[in-house]
Design a protein around this motif. Structure first.
Motif, PDB file in Angstrom:
ATOM      1  N   VAL A   1       1.615   9.470  -5.771  1.00  0.00           N
ATOM      2  CA  VAL A   1       2.015  10.847  -5.455  1.00  0.00           C
ATOM      3  C   VAL A   1       3.065  11.333  -6.445  1.00  0.00           C
ATOM      4  O   VAL A   1       2.989  12.470  -6.942  1.00  0.00           O
ATOM      5  CB  VAL A   1       2.526  10.943  -4.005  1.00  0.00           C
ATOM      6  CG1 VAL A   1       3.212  12.276  -3.751  1.00  0.00           C
ATOM      7  CG2 VAL A   1       1.375  10.739  -3.023  1.00  0.00           C
ATOM      8  N   VAL A   2       4.032  10.510  -6.762  1.00  0.00           N
ATOM      9  CA  VAL A   2       5.062  10.895  -7.725  1.00  0.00           C
ATOM     10  C   VAL A   2       4.449  11.139  -9.092  1.00  0.00           C
ATOM     11  O   VAL A   2       4.776  12.125  -9.767  1.00  0.00           O
ATOM     12  CB  VAL A   2       6.179   9.832  -7.790  1.00  0.00           C
ATOM     13  CG1 VAL A   2       7.123  10.073  -8.948  1.00  0.00           C
ATOM     14  CG2 VAL A   2       6.959   9.803  -6.480  1.00  0.00           C
ATOM     15  N   ALA A   3       3.534  10.289  -9.540  1.00  0.00           N
ATOM     16  CA  ALA A   3       2.878  10.477 -10.829  1.00  0.00           C
ATOM     17  C   ALA A   3       2.029  11.741 -10.847  1.00  0.00           C
ATOM     18  O   ALA A   3       2.021  12.485 -11.823  1.00  0.00           O
ATOM     19  CB  ALA A   3       2.005   9.260 -11.152  1.00  0.00           C
ATOM     20  N   TRP A   4       1.334  12.013  -9.743  1.00  0.00           N
ATOM     21  CA  TRP A   4       0.503  13.213  -9.662  1.00  0.00           C
ATOM     22  C   TRP A   4       1.371  14.477  -9.725  1.00  0.00           C
ATOM     23  O   TRP A   4       1.031  15.448 -10.390  1.00  0.00           O
ATOM     24  CB  TRP A   4      -0.301  13.177  -8.366  1.00  0.00           C
ATOM     25  CG  TRP A   4      -1.196  14.346  -8.169  1.00  0.00           C
ATOM     26  CD1 TRP A   4      -2.281  14.689  -8.917  1.00  0.00           C
ATOM     27  CD2 TRP A   4      -1.084  15.351  -7.165  1.00  0.00           C
ATOM     28  NE1 TRP A   4      -2.844  15.827  -8.427  1.00  0.00           N
ATOM     29  CE2 TRP A   4      -2.126  16.266  -7.335  1.00  0.00           C
ATOM     30  CE3 TRP A   4      -0.176  15.560  -6.105  1.00  0.00           C
ATOM     31  CZ2 TRP A   4      -2.310  17.359  -6.528  1.00  0.00           C
ATOM     32  CZ3 TRP A   4      -0.382  16.662  -5.297  1.00  0.00           C
ATOM     33  CH2 TRP A   4      -1.410  17.550  -5.503  1.00  0.00           C
ATOM     34  N   LEU A   5       2.521  14.454  -9.040  1.00  0.00           N
ATOM     35  CA  LEU A   5       3.411  15.606  -9.080  1.00  0.00           C
ATOM     36  C   LEU A   5       4.065  15.770 -10.450  1.00  0.00           C
ATOM     37  O   LEU A   5       4.275  16.890 -10.909  1.00  0.00           O
ATOM     38  CB  LEU A   5       4.491  15.474  -8.005  1.00  0.00           C
ATOM     39  CG  LEU A   5       4.008  15.640  -6.551  1.00  0.00           C
ATOM     40  CD1 LEU A   5       5.148  15.327  -5.588  1.00  0.00           C
ATOM     41  CD2 LEU A   5       3.470  17.039  -6.315  1.00  0.00           C
ATOM     42  N   ALA A   6       4.394  14.668 -11.090  1.00  0.00           N
ATOM     43  CA  ALA A   6       5.039  14.738 -12.408  1.00  0.00           C
ATOM     44  C   ALA A   6       4.071  15.216 -13.487  1.00  0.00           C
ATOM     45  O   ALA A   6       4.461  15.933 -14.401  1.00  0.00           O
ATOM     46  CB  ALA A   6       5.595  13.354 -12.772  1.00  0.00           C
ATOM     47  N   LEU A   7       2.813  14.824 -13.386  1.00  0.00           N
ATOM     48  CA  LEU A   7       1.829  15.185 -14.409  1.00  0.00           C
ATOM     49  C   LEU A   7       1.106  16.488 -14.086  1.00  0.00           C
ATOM     50  O   LEU A   7       0.448  17.037 -14.958  1.00  0.00           O
ATOM     51  CB  LEU A   7       0.790  14.062 -14.566  1.00  0.00           C
ATOM     52  CG  LEU A   7       1.371  12.714 -15.030  1.00  0.00           C
ATOM     53  CD1 LEU A   7       0.263  11.670 -15.024  1.00  0.00           C
ATOM     54  CD2 LEU A   7       1.982  12.850 -16.408  1.00  0.00           C
ATOM     55  N   GLY A   8       1.236  16.947 -12.864  1.00  0.00           N
ATOM     56  CA  GLY A   8       0.474  18.126 -12.441  1.00  0.00           C
ATOM     57  C   GLY A   8       1.116  19.406 -12.687  1.00  0.00           C
ATOM     58  O   GLY A   8       1.845  19.990 -13.257  1.00  0.00           O
ATOM     59  N   VAL A  23       0.845  -1.203   0.000  1.00  0.00           N
ATOM     60  CA  VAL A  23       0.000   0.000   0.000  1.00  0.00           C
ATOM     61  C   VAL A  23       0.876   1.247   0.000  1.00  0.00           C
ATOM     62  O   VAL A  23       0.602   2.213  -0.724  1.00  0.00           O
ATOM     63  CB  VAL A  23      -0.958  -0.020   1.204  1.00  0.00           C
ATOM     64  CG1 VAL A  23      -1.638   1.323   1.394  1.00  0.00           C
ATOM     65  CG2 VAL A  23      -2.000  -1.114   1.024  1.00  0.00           C
ATOM     66  N   ALA A  24       1.947   1.251   0.776  1.00  0.00           N
ATOM     67  CA  ALA A  24       2.842   2.408   0.824  1.00  0.00           C
ATOM     68  C   ALA A  24       3.508   2.639  -0.530  1.00  0.00           C
ATOM     69  O   ALA A  24       3.630   3.788  -0.977  1.00  0.00           O
ATOM     70  CB  ALA A  24       3.902   2.195   1.907  1.00  0.00           C
ATOM     71  N   VAL A  25       3.910   1.580  -1.195  1.00  0.00           N
ATOM     72  CA  VAL A  25       4.546   1.717  -2.514  1.00  0.00           C
ATOM     73  C   VAL A  25       3.548   2.268  -3.530  1.00  0.00           C
ATOM     74  O   VAL A  25       3.878   3.171  -4.319  1.00  0.00           O
ATOM     75  CB  VAL A  25       5.133   0.366  -2.979  1.00  0.00           C
ATOM     76  CG1 VAL A  25       5.534   0.403  -4.437  1.00  0.00           C
ATOM     77  CG2 VAL A  25       6.324  -0.012  -2.112  1.00  0.00           C
ATOM     78  N   VAL A  26       2.316   1.760  -3.511  1.00  0.00           N
ATOM     79  CA  VAL A  26       1.294   2.251  -4.446  1.00  0.00           C
ATOM     80  C   VAL A  26       1.012   3.719  -4.192  1.00  0.00           C
ATOM     81  O   VAL A  26       0.911   4.514  -5.142  1.00  0.00           O
ATOM     82  CB  VAL A  26       0.004   1.400  -4.334  1.00  0.00           C
ATOM     83  CG1 VAL A  26      -1.156   2.057  -5.059  1.00  0.00           C
ATOM     84  CG2 VAL A  26       0.252  -0.001  -4.862  1.00  0.00           C
ATOM     85  N   LEU A  27       0.890   4.123  -2.948  1.00  0.00           N
ATOM     86  CA  LEU A  27       0.656   5.535  -2.635  1.00  0.00           C
ATOM     87  C   LEU A  27       1.832   6.407  -3.068  1.00  0.00           C
ATOM     88  O   LEU A  27       1.640   7.507  -3.589  1.00  0.00           O
ATOM     89  CB  LEU A  27       0.391   5.709  -1.147  1.00  0.00           C
ATOM     90  CG  LEU A  27      -0.962   5.219  -0.646  1.00  0.00           C
ATOM     91  CD1 LEU A  27      -1.043   5.342   0.875  1.00  0.00           C
ATOM     92  CD2 LEU A  27      -2.090   5.993  -1.292  1.00  0.00           C
ATOM     93  N   LEU A  28       3.038   5.921  -2.859  1.00  0.00           N
ATOM     94  CA  LEU A  28       4.219   6.684  -3.255  1.00  0.00           C
ATOM     95  C   LEU A  28       4.267   6.868  -4.770  1.00  0.00           C
ATOM     96  O   LEU A  28       4.526   7.973  -5.260  1.00  0.00           O
ATOM     97  CB  LEU A  28       5.487   5.980  -2.764  1.00  0.00           C
ATOM     98  CG  LEU A  28       6.806   6.688  -3.052  1.00  0.00           C
ATOM     99  CD1 LEU A  28       6.857   8.025  -2.317  1.00  0.00           C
ATOM    100  CD2 LEU A  28       7.972   5.818  -2.644  1.00  0.00           C
ATOM    101  N   VAL A  29       3.985   5.818  -5.515  1.00  0.00           N
ATOM    102  CA  VAL A  29       3.962   5.913  -6.977  1.00  0.00           C
ATOM    103  C   VAL A  29       2.856   6.874  -7.422  1.00  0.00           C
ATOM    104  O   VAL A  29       3.057   7.683  -8.334  1.00  0.00           O
ATOM    105  CB  VAL A  29       3.787   4.509  -7.606  1.00  0.00           C
ATOM    106  CG1 VAL A  29       3.485   4.605  -9.091  1.00  0.00           C
ATOM    107  CG2 VAL A  29       5.036   3.669  -7.359  1.00  0.00           C
TER     108      VAL A  29
END
Length: 57
Positions: free
Chosen positions: A50-57, A42-48
């Motif tokens: 957040v990183v994707a949201w920051l990269a695409l945002g 769950v922690a890995v999925v959340l981290l991925v």
């Protein structure tokens, strides 16, 4: 004021019962690792996410 704590090592009868206890009675079952693995996943999925949201945002 009296101390209610009684040291079991000071009681010969309790020590003898502990020392002569059968080997099969002492070990406990090992803890399950499923919750640990699920928590890490769950922690890995959340981290991925957040990183994707920051990269695409």
């Amino acid at each position: 004021m009296s101390d209610k704590y009684m040291d079991p090592s000071g009681n010969t009868e309790q020590f003898r019962a502990f020392a002569h206890a059968p080997e099969g009675a002492a070990p406990a079952a090992p803890a399950s690792r499923v919750p640990l693995v699920a928590g890490i996943a769950v922690a890995v999925v959340l981290l991925v996410a957040v990183v994707a949201w920051l990269a695409l945002g």
